[in-house]
Design an enzyme around this catalytic site. Structure first.
Site, PDB file in Angstrom:
ATOM      1  N   GLU A   6       0.849  -1.173   0.000  1.00 49.34           N
ATOM      2  CA  GLU A   6       0.000   0.000   0.000  1.00 49.34           C
ATOM      3  C   GLU A   6       0.894   1.235   0.000  1.00 49.34           C
ATOM      4  O   GLU A   6       1.921   1.252   0.670  1.00 49.34           O
ATOM      5  CB  GLU A   6      -0.904   0.031   1.237  1.00 49.34           C
ATOM      6  CG  GLU A   6      -1.906  -1.092   1.277  1.00 49.34           C
ATOM      7  CD  GLU A   6      -2.791  -1.021   2.507  1.00 49.34           C
ATOM      8  OE1 GLU A   6      -2.628  -0.104   3.331  1.00 49.34           O
ATOM      9  OE2 GLU A   6      -3.637  -1.895   2.642  1.00 49.34           O
ATOM     10  N   LYS A   8       2.405   4.680   1.043  1.00 49.46           N
ATOM     11  CA  LYS A   8       2.472   5.401   2.314  1.00 49.46           C
ATOM     12  C   LYS A   8       2.294   6.879   2.037  1.00 49.46           C
ATOM     13  O   LYS A   8       2.939   7.433   1.152  1.00 49.46           O
ATOM     14  CB  LYS A   8       3.829   5.176   2.986  1.00 49.46           C
ATOM     15  CG  LYS A   8       3.955   5.910   4.313  1.00 49.46           C
ATOM     16  CD  LYS A   8       5.315   5.695   4.915  1.00 49.46           C
ATOM     17  CE  LYS A   8       5.479   6.349   6.252  1.00 49.46           C
ATOM     18  NZ  LYS A   8       5.178   7.746   6.326  1.00 49.46           N
ATOM     19  N   ARG A  29       3.151  21.511  13.449  1.00 49.22           N
ATOM     20  CA  ARG A  29       3.688  21.140  14.765  1.00 49.22           C
ATOM     21  C   ARG A  29       5.085  21.675  14.962  1.00 49.22           C
ATOM     22  O   ARG A  29       5.598  21.718  16.073  1.00 49.22           O
ATOM     23  CB  ARG A  29       3.740  19.613  14.901  1.00 49.22           C
ATOM     24  CG  ARG A  29       2.422  18.982  15.166  1.00 49.22           C
ATOM     25  CD  ARG A  29       2.593  17.553  15.577  1.00 49.22           C
ATOM     26  NE  ARG A  29       3.614  16.878  14.772  1.00 49.22           N
ATOM     27  CZ  ARG A  29       3.519  15.648  14.356  1.00 49.22           C
ATOM     28  NH1 ARG A  29       2.479  14.935  14.611  1.00 49.22           N
ATOM     29  NH2 ARG A  29       4.482  15.109  13.661  1.00 49.22           N
ATOM     30  N   GLU A  64      -3.997  16.333   8.082  1.00 50.96           N
ATOM     31  CA  GLU A  64      -2.751  16.080   7.376  1.00 50.96           C
ATOM     32  C   GLU A  64      -2.879  16.667   5.976  1.00 50.96           C
ATOM     33  O   GLU A  64      -3.887  16.498   5.309  1.00 50.96           O
ATOM     34  CB  GLU A  64      -2.525  14.565   7.284  1.00 50.96           C
ATOM     35  CG  GLU A  64      -1.156  14.156   6.894  1.00 50.96           C
ATOM     36  CD  GLU A  64      -0.208  14.055   8.078  1.00 50.96           C
ATOM     37  OE1 GLU A  64       0.973  13.800   7.833  1.00 50.96           O
ATOM     38  OE2 GLU A  64      -0.623  14.251   9.229  1.00 50.96           O
TER      39      GLU A  64
END
Length: 83
Positions: A6, A8, A29, A64
């Protein structure tokens, strides 16, 4: 033996603060202690709404951000992903 692979997705953690429905602040962050103000950059991302239809005074959204390109044998192909 069988394998399953899969892709990433590695993006940038982003916090968006809306005040009275308007995007007021966007931050990463950073180094874990001090974040980076990326408000002007976030305003350039078409999938991030500039305004929310709400009467709530303050809303903070975390997510994200990533740029998705289709992977082809031609490394110069920058075709964006399509949902």
């Amino acid at each position: 033996m069988q394998y399953i692979c899969e892709p990433k997705i590695d993006g940038l953690s982003l916090s968006l603060r809306y005040e009275n429905g308007k995007l007021a602040f966007a931050a990463t962050r950073g180094d874990g202690t001090t974040g980076e103000n990326v408000t002007e950059n976030a305003k350039q991302i078409s999938d991030i709404p500039q305004n929310l239809p709400t009467k709530i005074e303050v809303i903070e959204v975390r997510g994200e951000v990533y740029i998705c390109l289709l992977y082809t044998s031609d490394a110069a192909d920058d075709t964006p992903c399509v949902d």
